[in-house]
Design an enzyme around this catalytic site. Structure first.
Site, PDB file in Angstrom:
ATOM      1  CB  SER A   7       3.762  -9.264  -9.114  1.00 15.07           C
ATOM      2  OG  SER A   7       3.382 -10.580  -8.739  1.00 15.07           O
ATOM      3  CG  HIS A  32       6.751  -8.486  -5.949  1.00 14.64           C
ATOM      4  ND1 HIS A  32       7.191  -7.932  -4.759  1.00 14.64           N
ATOM      5  CD2 HIS A  32       5.603  -9.131  -5.658  1.00 14.64           C
ATOM      6  CE1 HIS A  32       6.328  -8.229  -3.794  1.00 14.64           C
ATOM      7  NE2 HIS A  32       5.350  -8.961  -4.316  1.00 14.64           N
ATOM      8  CG  ASP A  34       3.589 -12.124  -5.177  1.00 15.85           C
ATOM      9  OD1 ASP A  34       3.862 -11.499  -4.139  1.00 15.85           O
ATOM     10  OD2 ASP A  34       3.164 -11.575  -6.215  1.00 15.85           O
ATOM     11  CG  MET A  36       1.260 -16.945  -2.618  1.00 18.67           C
ATOM     12  SD  MET A  36      -0.299 -16.584  -3.446  1.00 18.67           S
ATOM     13  CE  MET A  36       0.059 -14.930  -4.080  1.00 18.67           C
ATOM     14  CG  HIS A  65       5.229 -10.685  -0.797  1.00 12.69           C
ATOM     15  ND1 HIS A  65       4.087 -10.157  -1.363  1.00 12.69           N
ATOM     16  CD2 HIS A  65       4.972 -10.772   0.533  1.00 12.69           C
ATOM     17  CE1 HIS A  65       3.187  -9.938  -0.429  1.00 12.69           C
ATOM     18  NE2 HIS A  65       3.686 -10.317   0.727  1.00 12.69           N
ATOM     19  CG  MET A  67       2.131 -13.500   0.826  1.00 21.13           C
ATOM     20  SD  MET A  67       1.294 -13.093  -0.713  1.00 21.13           S
ATOM     21  CE  MET A  67       2.684 -13.238  -1.843  1.00 21.13           C
ATOM     22  CG  MET A 138       0.069  -7.212   1.627  1.00 22.51           C
ATOM     23  SD  MET A 138       0.785  -7.713   0.040  1.00 22.51           S
ATOM     24  CE  MET A 138      -0.665  -8.115  -0.931  1.00 22.51           C
ATOM     25  CG  ASP A 176       2.282  -6.726  -3.547  1.00 22.10           C
ATOM     26  OD1 ASP A 176       1.766  -6.788  -4.677  1.00 22.10           O
ATOM     27  OD2 ASP A 176       2.775  -7.709  -2.968  1.00 22.10           O
TER      28      ASP A 176
HETATM   29  C1  DX5 Z   1      -0.883 -10.745  -3.975  1.00 17.92           C
HETATM   30  C2  DX5 Z   1       0.549 -10.487  -4.379  1.00 17.92           C
HETATM   31  C3  DX5 Z   1       0.747  -9.345  -5.319  1.00 17.92           C
HETATM   32  C4  DX5 Z   1      -0.007  -9.481  -6.605  1.00 17.92           C
HETATM   33  C5  DX5 Z   1      -0.099  -8.169  -7.310  1.00 17.92           C
HETATM   34  O1  DX5 Z   1      -0.897 -11.698  -2.984  1.00 17.92           O
HETATM   35  O2  DX5 Z   1       1.337 -10.216  -3.239  1.00 17.92           O
HETATM   36  O3  DX5 Z   1       2.127  -9.195  -5.584  1.00 17.92           O
HETATM   37  O4  DX5 Z   1       0.599 -10.386  -7.458  1.00 17.92           O
HETATM   38  O5  DX5 Z   1      -0.785  -8.377  -8.497  1.00 17.92           O
HETATM   39  P1  DX5 Z   1      -1.660  -7.244  -9.173  1.00 17.92           P
HETATM   40  O6  DX5 Z   1      -0.712  -6.153  -9.543  1.00 17.92           O
HETATM   41  O7  DX5 Z   1      -2.259  -7.943 -10.336  1.00 17.92           O
HETATM   42  O8  DX5 Z   1      -2.664  -6.806  -8.159  1.00 17.92           O
HETATM   43 ZN    ZN Z   2       3.519  -9.581  -3.505  1.00 19.95          ZN
END
Ligand code: DX5
Ligand code: ZN
Length: 216
Positions: A7, A32, A34, A36, A65, A67, A138, A176
Site C-alpha cells: 500500500s 495497492h 488507497d 480517501m 481501494h 474509501m 479490512m 488489508d
Molecule cells: C487503511 C488502508 C490500508 C492501509 C494498510 O485504510 O486501506 O491499505 O494502508 O496499511 P498498513 O499495512 O500499514 O496497515
Molecule cells: Zn486499502
C-alpha cells in the site's frame, strides 16, 4: 499462490514514482492505492490524477481501494485513469446497490471487488460473490496505515472462502491492514491470497527481502 500488494499509503507522498518502481523491482504483484475522500473516512489521500501518473512509472496492476462516499460517480473516472481493480465499500449499500456498482466497474473494463469494514459481517456479500473478482476484508478500521491487525478478521476470511468454495468460485480474497511477516501465516491459512502491506513493506530496510518473506 499468494500475491503481495504494497500500500503506497505508507510511501513518501512526494516521491510516488520512485516508490512504485521500487516495489515493482522488489517483486510486488500489485500496487495497492488507497483513495480517501475525507467523508467515508477521516483522511484525504489522492484522486484519479495520481493513478494516471503512476501508470507511467509501473507496469504492475493498480489495485484501487475506494474509501469514498460516491463510488458511482468516480468509478468511470478511476477506470479511465488506469485502475486495473476497483474496490468499493459494502457499507454504502443503502445508497449504492452493490450489483449496480459491480456492473458499472465491469462495463468500464476493470476487475470488481467489494470491501467490508471490521464491524461488517460477510453474510451480505454472498449473493454478489458470483459477480466479483475479489473480496477485500479490512483488518483495521479504514483511514490510516500503521494500525494493529484485528484478529476477528480471520474468521470472516474463512467464512468467505468457505462460501466461495461451496459455490464453486475461485475468487481472490484480499486482506488489508496491520499485516506483518508473523500474522500473514494465519491470514493465508484462513483463506486469503492477496495481501496488502503498507508499513511492513515501506518501513523495511530491504524491500525485496520483506516481500519474499511475506510470500513464503
Ligand atoms: C487503511 C488502508 C490500508 C492501509 C494498510 O485504510 O486501506 O491499505 O494502508 O496499511 P498498513 O499495512 O500499514 O496497515
Ligand atoms: Zn486499502
Amino acid at each position: 499462490m499468494i500475491k503481495i500488494a504494497p500500500s503506497i499509503l505508507a510511501a513518501d507522498f512526494a516521491d510516488m514514482g520512485a516508490a512504485v518502481k521500487k516495489i515493482e523491482k522488489a517483486g510486488a504483484d500489485l500496487v495497492h492505492c488507497d483513495v480517501m475522500d475525507g467523508n467515508f473516512v477521516p483522511n484525504i489521500t489522492f484522486g484519479p490524477d495520481m493513478i494516471k501518473a503512476l501508470k507511467r512509472y509501473t507496469a504492475l496492476p493498480l489495485d484501487v481501494h475506494l474509501m469514498i462516499d460516491d463510488p458511482a460517480f468516480y468509478i468511470p473516472i478511476f477506470a479511465k485513469a488506469g485502475a486495473d481493480i476497483l474496490t468499493f465499500h459494502y457499507e454504502l449499500h443503502y445508497k449504492h446497490k452493490p450489483a449496480e456498482m459491480i456492473r458499472l466497474i465491469k462495463e468500464n473494463g476493470v476487475k470488481a471487488a467489494i470491501a467490508i469494514n471490521p464491524d461488517t459481517e460477510p453474510e451480505g456479500l454472498t449473493e454478489f460473490l458470483p459477480m466479483l473478482d475479489m473480496v477485500l476484508v479490512m483488518s483495521v478500521y479504514p483511514g490510516f496505515g500503521g494500525q494493529s491487525f484485528i484478529p476477528s478478521s480471520l474468521d470472516k476470511i474463512a467464512k468467505i472462502r468457505r462460501k466461495a468454495q461451496e459455490l464453486g468460485l475461485d475468487i481472490d480474497i484480499e486482506v488489508d491492514g496491520g499485516i506483518n511477516a508473523q500474522n500473514v501465516v494465519d491470514v493465508k491459512k484462513a483463506g486469503a491470497n492477496v495481501i496488502v502491506a503498507g508499513t511492513t513493506v515501506f518501513k523495511a530496510p530491504d524491500t525485496a527481502a520483506i516481500i519474499a518473506e511475506l510470500k513464503k
